[in-house]
Scaffold this motif. Structure first.
Motif, PDB file in Angstrom:
ATOM      1  N   ASP A 119      -1.610   5.370   5.296  1.00  0.00           N
ATOM      2  CA  ASP A 119      -3.075   6.235   5.480  1.00  0.00           C
ATOM      3  C   ASP A 119      -3.895   4.930   4.398  1.00  0.00           C
ATOM      4  O   ASP A 119      -5.006   5.269   3.970  1.00  0.00           O
ATOM      5  CB  ASP A 119      -3.240   7.457   4.708  1.00  0.00           C
ATOM      6  CG  ASP A 119      -2.698   7.430   3.306  1.00  0.00           C
ATOM      7  OD1 ASP A 119      -2.180   6.535   2.542  1.00  0.00           O
ATOM      8  OD2 ASP A 119      -3.025   8.332   2.443  1.00  0.00           O
ATOM      9  N   ASP A 120      -3.196   3.850   4.004  1.00  0.00           N
ATOM     10  CA  ASP A 120      -3.983   2.816   3.237  1.00  0.00           C
ATOM     11  C   ASP A 120      -4.880   1.879   4.064  1.00  0.00           C
ATOM     12  O   ASP A 120      -4.384   1.284   5.153  1.00  0.00           O
ATOM     13  CB  ASP A 120      -2.787   1.824   2.721  1.00  0.00           C
ATOM     14  CG  ASP A 120      -3.238   0.605   1.862  1.00  0.00           C
ATOM     15  OD1 ASP A 120      -4.691   0.391   1.955  1.00  0.00           O
ATOM     16  OD2 ASP A 120      -2.649  -0.166   1.045  1.00  0.00           O
ATOM     17  N   GLN A 121      -6.116   2.004   3.884  1.00  0.00           N
ATOM     18  CA  GLN A 121      -7.161   1.492   4.782  1.00  0.00           C
ATOM     19  C   GLN A 121      -7.103  -0.222   4.869  1.00  0.00           C
ATOM     20  O   GLN A 121      -7.347  -0.885   5.936  1.00  0.00           O
ATOM     21  CB  GLN A 121      -8.509   1.690   4.626  1.00  0.00           C
ATOM     22  CG  GLN A 121      -8.878   3.155   4.900  1.00  0.00           C
ATOM     23  CD  GLN A 121     -10.201   3.406   4.750  1.00  0.00           C
ATOM     24  OE1 GLN A 121     -11.238   2.682   4.375  1.00  0.00           O
ATOM     25  NE2 GLN A 121     -10.708   4.711   4.888  1.00  0.00           N
TER      26      GLN A 121
ATOM     27  N   ASP B 118      -7.468   9.621   7.768  1.00  0.00           N
ATOM     28  CA  ASP B 118      -6.810   8.246   7.663  1.00  0.00           C
ATOM     29  C   ASP B 118      -5.426   8.229   7.806  1.00  0.00           C
ATOM     30  O   ASP B 118      -4.783   7.303   8.584  1.00  0.00           O
ATOM     31  CB  ASP B 118      -7.210   7.700   6.129  1.00  0.00           C
ATOM     32  CG  ASP B 118      -8.627   7.080   6.042  1.00  0.00           C
ATOM     33  OD1 ASP B 118      -9.337   7.035   6.841  1.00  0.00           O
ATOM     34  OD2 ASP B 118      -8.943   6.973   4.685  1.00  0.00           O
TER      35      ASP B 118
ATOM     36  N   CYS C  52       0.920  -5.652   5.937  1.00  0.00           N
ATOM     37  CA  CYS C  52       1.727  -4.674   5.372  1.00  0.00           C
ATOM     38  C   CYS C  52       2.927  -4.400   5.975  1.00  0.00           C
ATOM     39  O   CYS C  52       3.964  -3.757   5.748  1.00  0.00           O
ATOM     40  CB  CYS C  52       0.810  -3.247   5.532  1.00  0.00           C
ATOM     41  SG  CYS C  52      -0.725  -3.422   4.249  1.00  0.00           S
TER      42      CYS C  52
ATOM     43  N   ASP D 213       4.531   5.401   2.715  1.00  0.00           N
ATOM     44  CA  ASP D 213       3.623   5.722   1.440  1.00  0.00           C
ATOM     45  C   ASP D 213       2.134   4.982   2.104  1.00  0.00           C
ATOM     46  O   ASP D 213       1.197   5.358   1.290  1.00  0.00           O
ATOM     47  CB  ASP D 213       3.947   5.550   0.350  1.00  0.00           C
ATOM     48  CG  ASP D 213       5.175   6.343  -0.273  1.00  0.00           C
ATOM     49  OD1 ASP D 213       5.213   7.431   0.340  1.00  0.00           O
ATOM     50  OD2 ASP D 213       5.735   5.941  -1.260  1.00  0.00           O
ATOM     51  N   ARG D 214       2.296   3.811   2.770  1.00  0.00           N
ATOM     52  CA  ARG D 214       0.875   3.210   2.993  1.00  0.00           C
ATOM     53  C   ARG D 214       0.289   3.506   4.179  1.00  0.00           C
ATOM     54  O   ARG D 214      -0.671   2.668   4.643  1.00  0.00           O
ATOM     55  CB  ARG D 214       1.389   1.552   2.742  1.00  0.00           C
ATOM     56  CG  ARG D 214       2.136   1.127   1.509  1.00  0.00           C
ATOM     57  CD  ARG D 214       2.082  -0.353   1.541  1.00  0.00           C
ATOM     58  NE  ARG D 214       0.931  -0.947   1.387  1.00  0.00           N
ATOM     59  CZ  ARG D 214       0.492  -2.172   1.083  1.00  0.00           C
ATOM     60  NH1 ARG D 214       1.551  -2.883   1.299  1.00  0.00           N
ATOM     61  NH2 ARG D 214      -0.694  -2.527   1.001  1.00  0.00           N
TER      62      ARG D 214
ATOM     63  N   CYS E  97      -4.328  -1.497   5.345  1.00  0.00           N
ATOM     64  CA  CYS E  97      -3.273  -1.922   6.276  1.00  0.00           C
ATOM     65  C   CYS E  97      -3.792  -1.656   7.594  1.00  0.00           C
ATOM     66  O   CYS E  97      -3.023  -1.850   8.637  1.00  0.00           O
ATOM     67  CB  CYS E  97      -2.117  -1.058   6.121  1.00  0.00           C
ATOM     68  SG  CYS E  97      -1.312  -1.298   4.617  1.00  0.00           S
TER      69      CYS E  97
END
Length: 338
Positions: free
Chosen positions: A182-184, A245, A194, A179-180, A186
């Motif tokens: 596309d977390d910028q 992303d 992360c 779930d992470r 990370c």
């Protein structure tokens, strides 16, 4: 250089004859020469058997008088028989060779409805080596590194691994919280907090898996191949639909996972198989959509063929295929169709 005796060169003896104390007197020399002449005459006439063999071989202690000791050929390598002349490979033991697959849904190929790459590798090795291969695919969809490690304790898997010639392992994608991706926060994946704990767990888990396999199969010629991924999550058109992303983050994480898998392989003596390049290309710009199922997550028939080719090519490169092509020992049945 002195050895255990103070001030004495290595190879010298405390009884070395040197200096005036050992100079032979003339009449002693004459007697010695007469004695040698008598012995030679007796040897020629056969009165003293064996003396001629000693003199012709260079005397006791010469290189020619030392008996040769045969060196048994190992199953995984051939000992040289002469200068630059290798002996023929040792015969393989009777019976078919064994391939075991371990890992997640990619090697299990449960959702493909096709012949997965593990089974394809077995079939291709039969054709290349002209020996039968038995394939045990113990991979399961959704499994993590911890699941595969735990499965090494199950009776069926232990039995399969105990006689394995080749083990293919592909696992680790399910270890991550995707779930992470596309977390910028990370980005970049390498060095990001992360993923650092999960990457460390992946490294340790794969290392324990290889150690566990080797504890069940002690043969030095066992081959263990660790496969990376083309993507630890969805790819192709499905991945692109999730945004730029996501594409960037999933590719960074995949490369980090593959680096970790490759490092474990190098540290443990396993073989690393690159699964990224066959589907994504050297630069990662190849579109793998046509080689994936509609979920964008699992390979289809063509994707599995690309993976099996990558495995077989790597096994050829390291010389494993040549080793398995050795002549059959007594009782080994021919593979089907050969």
């Amino acid at each position: 250089m002195p050895d255990g005796r103070r001030g004495m060169p290595r190879g010298a003896s405390s009884g070395t004859r040197s200096g005036p104390a050992w100079r032979a007197r003339p009449h002693h020399v004459l007697v010695a020469l007469l004695g040698i002449a008598v012995l030679v005459a007796l040897a020629v006439s056969g009165v003293v058997p064996g003396l001629d063999s000693i003199t012709s071989a260079g005397g006791p202690g010469s290189a020619a008088s030392v008996p040769s000791v045969p060196v048994p050929a190992s199953r995984s390598s051939a000992a040289p028989t002469g200068a630059g002349t290798p002996s023929a490979p040792a015969a393989l033991p009777p019976g078919p060779l064994t391939l075991v697959g371990l890992g997640d849904s990619v090697p299990s190929a449960g959702s493909c409805g096709c012949t997965g790459y593990v089974e394809q590798v077995g079939s291709r090795l039969e054709q290349l080596t002209h020996h039968g291969w038995v394939v045990h695919n113990d991979a399961n969809g959704g499994w993590t590194t911890a699941d595969v490690e735990g499965d090494l304790g199950s009776a069926p898997t232990r039995s399969h691994l105990a006689t394995a010639d080749l083990v293919l392992v592909e696992v680790g994608a399910n270890d991550f919280d995707l779930d992470r991706v596309d977390d910028q926060g990370c980005f970049p994946a390498a060095g990001s907090s992360c993923w650092s704990a999960t990457i460390a767990g992946l490294r340790d888990g794969l290392t324990r898996i290889i150690q566990g396999i080797r504890s069940l199969d002690h043969r030095p010629d066992l081959r263990i191949a660790l496969l990376g991924y083309w993507n630890v999550t969805v790819d192709g058109s499905v991945g692109r639909a999730l945004g730029e992303d996501f594409v960037l983050g999933s590719d960074e994480l995949t490369r980090l996972v593959n680096t970790t898998v490759e490092q474990v392989a190098a540290a443990t003596g396993a073989v690393y198989v690159d699964a990224y390049t066959p589907l994504k290309g050297q630069t990662g710009t190849r579109d793998p959509t046509a080689d994936l199922l509609d979920d964008g997550d699992h390979p289809n028939a063509s994707g599995h063929t690309l993976l099996s080719t990558a495995v077989v090519d790597e096994l050829r490169t390291i010389g494993a295929v040549a080793t398995w092509t050795a002549p059959s020992g007594p009782g080994r049945p021919a593979s089907p169709g050969h």
